[in-house]
Design a protein around this motif. Structure first.
Motif, PDB file in Angstrom:
ATOM      1  N   PHE A   1       0.840  -1.193   0.000  1.00 40.78           N
ATOM      2  CA  PHE A   1       0.000   0.000   0.000  1.00 40.78           C
ATOM      3  C   PHE A   1       0.881   1.251   0.000  1.00 40.78           C
ATOM      4  N   THR A   2       0.262   2.379  -0.292  1.00 42.55           N
ATOM      5  CA  THR A   2       0.962   3.656  -0.267  1.00 42.55           C
ATOM      6  C   THR A   2       0.265   4.591   0.725  1.00 42.55           C
ATOM      7  N   ALA A   3       1.031   5.523   1.288  1.00 41.99           N
ATOM      8  CA  ALA A   3       0.466   6.466   2.254  1.00 41.99           C
ATOM      9  C   ALA A   3       1.181   7.806   2.141  1.00 41.99           C
ATOM     10  N   PHE A   4       0.433   8.869   2.416  1.00 43.76           N
ATOM     11  CA  PHE A   4       1.028  10.204   2.525  1.00 43.76           C
ATOM     12  C   PHE A   4       0.574  10.825   3.838  1.00 43.76           C
ATOM     13  N   PHE A   5       1.544  11.362   4.592  1.00 39.30           N
ATOM     14  CA  PHE A   5       1.237  12.016   5.860  1.00 39.30           C
ATOM     15  C   PHE A   5       1.731  13.460   5.803  1.00 39.30           C
ATOM     16  N   ASP A   6       0.874  14.388   6.255  1.00 44.07           N
ATOM     17  CA  ASP A   6       1.182  15.811   6.115  1.00 44.07           C
ATOM     18  C   ASP A   6       2.070  16.313   7.245  1.00 44.07           C
ATOM     19  N   THR A   7       3.173  15.624   7.432  1.00 47.18           N
ATOM     20  CA  THR A   7       4.196  16.033   8.378  1.00 47.18           C
ATOM     21  C   THR A   7       5.528  15.482   7.884  1.00 47.18           C
ATOM     22  N   THR A   8       6.618  15.890   8.497  1.00 48.78           N
ATOM     23  CA  THR A   8       7.910  15.348   8.108  1.00 48.78           C
ATOM     24  C   THR A   8       8.097  13.972   8.725  1.00 48.78           C
ATOM     25  N   GLY A   9       8.869  13.136   8.072  1.00 53.80           N
ATOM     26  CA  GLY A   9       9.084  11.785   8.580  1.00 53.80           C
ATOM     27  C   GLY A   9      10.339  11.178   7.997  1.00 53.80           C
ATOM     28  N   GLN A  10      10.609   9.956   8.421  1.00 53.34           N
ATOM     29  CA  GLN A  10      11.845   9.278   8.025  1.00 53.34           C
ATOM     30  C   GLN A  10      11.553   8.198   6.993  1.00 53.34           C
ATOM     31  N   GLN A  11      12.305   8.223   5.915  1.00 51.31           N
ATOM     32  CA  GLN A  11      12.154   7.220   4.866  1.00 51.31           C
ATOM     33  C   GLN A  11      12.930   5.964   5.276  1.00 51.31           C
ATOM     34  N   LEU A  12      12.254   4.815   5.295  1.00 49.89           N
ATOM     35  CA  LEU A  12      12.897   3.565   5.690  1.00 49.89           C
ATOM     36  C   LEU A  12      13.573   2.897   4.509  1.00 49.89           C
ATOM     37  N   ASP A  13      14.593   2.076   4.809  1.00 48.68           N
ATOM     38  CA  ASP A  13      15.244   1.288   3.763  1.00 48.68           C
ATOM     39  C   ASP A  13      14.251   0.280   3.193  1.00 48.68           C
ATOM     40  N   SER A  14      14.413  -0.069   1.937  1.00 45.77           N
ATOM     41  CA  SER A  14      13.477  -0.990   1.280  1.00 45.77           C
ATOM     42  C   SER A  14      13.481  -2.364   1.924  1.00 45.77           C
ATOM     43  N   ASN A  15      14.596  -2.746   2.535  1.00 48.69           N
ATOM     44  CA  ASN A  15      14.687  -4.070   3.171  1.00 48.69           C
ATOM     45  C   ASN A  15      14.656  -3.971   4.697  1.00 48.69           C
ATOM     46  N   ASN A  16      13.981  -2.978   5.221  1.00 42.16           N
ATOM     47  CA  ASN A  16      13.856  -2.812   6.662  1.00 42.16           C
ATOM     48  C   ASN A  16      13.369  -4.118   7.296  1.00 42.16           C
ATOM     49  N   ARG A  17      14.087  -4.591   8.307  1.00 46.83           N
ATOM     50  CA  ARG A  17      13.839  -5.936   8.854  1.00 46.83           C
ATOM     51  C   ARG A  17      12.475  -6.081   9.497  1.00 46.83           C
ATOM     52  N   ILE A  18      12.126  -5.148  10.373  1.00 53.89           N
ATOM     53  CA  ILE A  18      10.858  -5.287  11.090  1.00 53.89           C
ATOM     54  C   ILE A  18       9.680  -5.021  10.157  1.00 53.89           C
ATOM     55  N   LYS A  19       9.868  -4.149   9.195  1.00 56.71           N
ATOM     56  CA  LYS A  19       8.824  -3.938   8.197  1.00 56.71           C
ATOM     57  C   LYS A  19       8.526  -5.242   7.461  1.00 56.71           C
ATOM     58  N   LYS A  20       9.578  -5.999   7.146  1.00 62.35           N
ATOM     59  CA  LYS A  20       9.392  -7.280   6.469  1.00 62.35           C
ATOM     60  C   LYS A  20       8.738  -8.306   7.393  1.00 62.35           C
ATOM     61  N   LYS A  21       9.102  -8.285   8.665  1.00 63.61           N
ATOM     62  CA  LYS A  21       8.487  -9.212   9.622  1.00 63.61           C
ATOM     63  C   LYS A  21       7.001  -8.914   9.801  1.00 63.61           C
ATOM     64  N   ILE A  22       6.669  -7.629   9.841  1.00 62.35           N
ATOM     65  CA  ILE A  22       5.262  -7.255   9.929  1.00 62.35           C
ATOM     66  C   ILE A  22       4.517  -7.721   8.683  1.00 62.35           C
ATOM     67  N   ALA A  23       5.169  -7.621   7.532  1.00 62.24           N
ATOM     68  CA  ALA A  23       4.553  -8.070   6.279  1.00 62.24           C
ATOM     69  C   ALA A  23       4.307  -9.580   6.295  1.00 62.24           C
ATOM     70  N   GLU A  24       5.212 -10.336   6.931  1.00 59.28           N
ATOM     71  CA  GLU A  24       5.014 -11.782   7.043  1.00 59.28           C
ATOM     72  C   GLU A  24       3.756 -12.109   7.831  1.00 59.28           C
ATOM     73  N   ILE A  25       3.466 -11.287   8.838  1.00 56.51           N
ATOM     74  CA  ILE A  25       2.295 -11.528   9.690  1.00 56.51           C
ATOM     75  C   ILE A  25       1.017 -11.007   9.037  1.00 56.51           C
ATOM     76  N   THR A  26       1.079  -9.814   8.474  1.00 50.67           N
ATOM     77  CA  THR A  26      -0.113  -9.164   7.945  1.00 50.67           C
ATOM     78  C   THR A  26      -0.367  -9.431   6.469  1.00 50.67           C
ATOM     79  N   GLY A  27       0.680  -9.869   5.754  1.00 49.66           N
ATOM     80  CA  GLY A  27       0.547 -10.058   4.317  1.00 49.66           C
ATOM     81  C   GLY A  27       0.589  -8.753   3.545  1.00 49.66           C
ATOM     82  N   ALA A  28       1.009  -7.681   4.231  1.00 48.52           N
ATOM     83  CA  ALA A  28       1.022  -6.369   3.577  1.00 48.52           C
ATOM     84  C   ALA A  28       2.094  -5.473   4.188  1.00 48.52           C
ATOM     85  N   GLU A  29       2.480  -4.477   3.415  1.00 54.22           N
ATOM     86  CA  GLU A  29       3.366  -3.428   3.909  1.00 54.22           C
ATOM     87  C   GLU A  29       2.958  -2.122   3.254  1.00 54.22           C
TER      88      GLU A  29
END
Length: 548
Positions: free
Chosen positions: A40-68
């Motif tokens: 999915f894609t998201a836009f937030f109207d504040t400043t934030g940090q861009q994560l690496d494409s292979n972020n470990r916990i992001k991938k682990k969350i994707a394993e559980i939820t089937g999405a990122e």
């Protein structure tokens, strides 16, 4: 002998064929599994940090939820520009910062049309809390991300606005009792006179003011706090008469800006305050040179704290703590109100009309609110980022405590999905705080040494103790949740925007003026031209509605 050799060759070839079939099947399964991960894609109207494409916990969350989700932030443009660009184009990401402008553009899908299939969303708040988000058509279009408390409210960080000061200044002065604006600036002035530069020769910046775009609140809304009122944001409310009051025209407002004018002339206030972008402001804070400012913790701390240890700035006492500042000592401060009492219903996260998988989007939010995923978002990986004792209490070893401050892990390892909804307070186990910084033992043990020393000197255990805690002043609180929804489509909204424009134009001039009285009178004349009474009459009507 020949037959044996032929047989062995046949077996060997068969083994190769079978291995090839197995390998191809495994590869196909891996590819298929990878294809099944929704993005999915998201836009937030504040400043934030861009994560690496292979972020470990992001991938682990994707394993559980089937999405990122790939998150985009308000980097390099104003909030108004970003919103207008999306509306003009008519194409939106799957998730967006839900607000009145997008609602009026017809860009948002109603949450309450879907939520019964997603129990974590439906049970996220009470029905009464949900009803506070209903729009004129009876539907709910966004989900608040912050301030929703599950179980016990465990606050140790003052997330909101305050006068912040570096610990080195307080330590140098023997940790004095500072409670008024005059005392605050006198201390900073004395310190910088005795210590004009940092250890490496960098000139100290006594005080700076963030004025960039919507963050102008750092300049304009301070008078409400100085008079002992909590953050209603757009007004003050008398808790006895329940009448709204305009903090922009009070004697305290004039006195405060006269103090800023005085300090500007003395060279205490950074002359670049009124032209610096948010990024430039954070850049100055990141050097450790800024002794003090008014801001929200969430607006600066997460951008600078992770680097202070590695740059040696914590050892120099550059970390910030809040002080209970008011205009005079006889006024009790109300800078901090319990988090559970400050639910902002003016905005949140929304699913947009451009989303091609609406059910999948709501399922993703639902899954992010599950306890297993919340632990990953805010605690990390068990055994790597934290440990669990025999009683089920989460804790961190010394090395684990320092991991969250490592910049490379901020982008490559941790993934909190910070602007998606979260359940604050305690976890489902009733033992642990939803995140490490709210777990009291971990919080204090992992503090930088200069902050520990400061808290101990003032007899405090955390940032909230430095200010004191306050209950919600009334059912109306906070009023900014209403004002933030006003747009140009209403008369009150147009007046509200006009007041904001006048303050942004005139207050910097007031602070820098050679003749304060003359400039203040011009400012007041311009302000009265906005017909602010229309806005405050509208606010009073909303307050009356809320307290019925």
């Amino acid at each position: 002998m020949v037959k044996k050799i032929i047989t062995c060759l046949l077996v060997f070839c068969l083994a190769i064929v079978l291995f090839s079939i197995y390998k191809n099947k495994a590869v196909k399964e891996d590819v298929q599994q990878e294809k099944e991960t929704k993005v999915f894609t998201a836009f937030f109207d504040t400043t934030g940090q861009q994560l690496d494409s292979n972020n470990r916990i992001k991938k682990k969350i994707a394993e559980i939820t089937g999405a990122e989700c790939d998150e985009e932030w308000l980097n390099g443009m104003t909030r108004e520009t970003a919103i207008n660009d999306y509306i003009a184009e008519g194409e939106y990401p799957d998730f967006i910062s839900g607000c009145q402008e997008f609602l009026e553009a017809g860009a948002l899908l109603p949450v309450d049309m879907y939520w019964e299939d997603y129990p974590n969303i439906y049970n996220y708040m009470s029905q009464d809390e949900w009803d506070r988000l209903r729009q004129d058509d009876g539907h709910i279009y966004w989900i608040p991300q912050f301030g929703v408390v599950n179980g016990k409210d465990q606050e140790v960080i003052h997330q909101s606005e305050a006068f912040w000061i570096q610990t080195r200044v307080l330590k140098w002065a023997g940790y004095p009792d500072i409670r008024t604006v005059d005392e605050y600036f006198a201390l900073i002035g004395d310190y910088v006179e005795a210590n004009p530069v940092m250890e490496d020769g960098t000139p100290n910046i006594p005080f700076t003011v963030l004025c960039d775009d919507w963050r102008f609140f750092c300049m304009e809304n301070v008078p409400q706090f100085l008079d002992g009122y909590p953050n209603d944001g757009c007004c003050m409310v008398d808790p006895v008469t329940r009448k709204v009051m305009d903090y922009n025209i009070t004697p305290t407002a004039k006195r405060y800006f006269k103090i800023l004018n005085r300090e500007f002339k003395k060279g205490i206030i950074d002359p670049e305050s009124f032209t610096s972008t948010y990024e430039e402001y954070i850049g100055k804070l990141s050097t450790g040179a800024v002794l003090g400012m008014v801001d929200h913790w969430w607006d600066f701390a997460y951008d600078i704290n992770s680097s202070y240890e590695y740059l040696g700035l914590s050892a120099q006492g550059c970390n910030y703590v809040p002080l209970p500042i008011t205009i005079s000592r006889d006024i009790k401060n109300k800078w901090h109100v319990k988090r559970s009492n400050e639910l902002d219903v003016s905005s949140g996260i929304s699913v947009t009309i451009s989303c091609k998988d609406v059910k999948g989007a709501f399922q993703f939010i639902n899954d992010l609110l599950g306890q297993e995923v919340q632990n990953l978002r805010f605690w990390g990986i068990e055994g790597e980022d934290y440990e669990v004792d025999v009683n089920g209490l989460f804790y961190k070893t010394e090395s684990q405590g320092s991991r969250t401050n490592q910049p490379v892990l901020q982008t490559g390892h941790f993934c909190s999905y910070p602007y998606f909804p979260r359940r604050e307070g305690t976890s489902d186990d009733g033992i642990n705080a939803f995140s490490p910084e709210h777990q009291e033992d971990i919080f204090f043990n992992t503090l930088a040494q200069d902050i520990k020393e400061c808290f101990i000197a003032y007899g405090c255990k955390n940032y909230v103790d430095m200010l004191g805690n306050n209950e919600q002043p009334g059912k109306w609180y906070p009023m900014y949740s209403y004002a933030s929804k006003l747009t140009y489509s209403t008369q009150a909204g147009r007046v509200w925007k006009s007041m904001d424009e006048v303050k942004k134009q005139w207050l910097p001039l007031v602070v820098m003026a050679d003749n304060f009285e003359k400039m203040w009178n011009k400012y007041m004349e311009a302000y009265k031209g906005c017909k602010s009474e229309i806005f405050f009459e509208n606010l009073q009507g909303e307050l009356n509605r809320r307290i019925k």
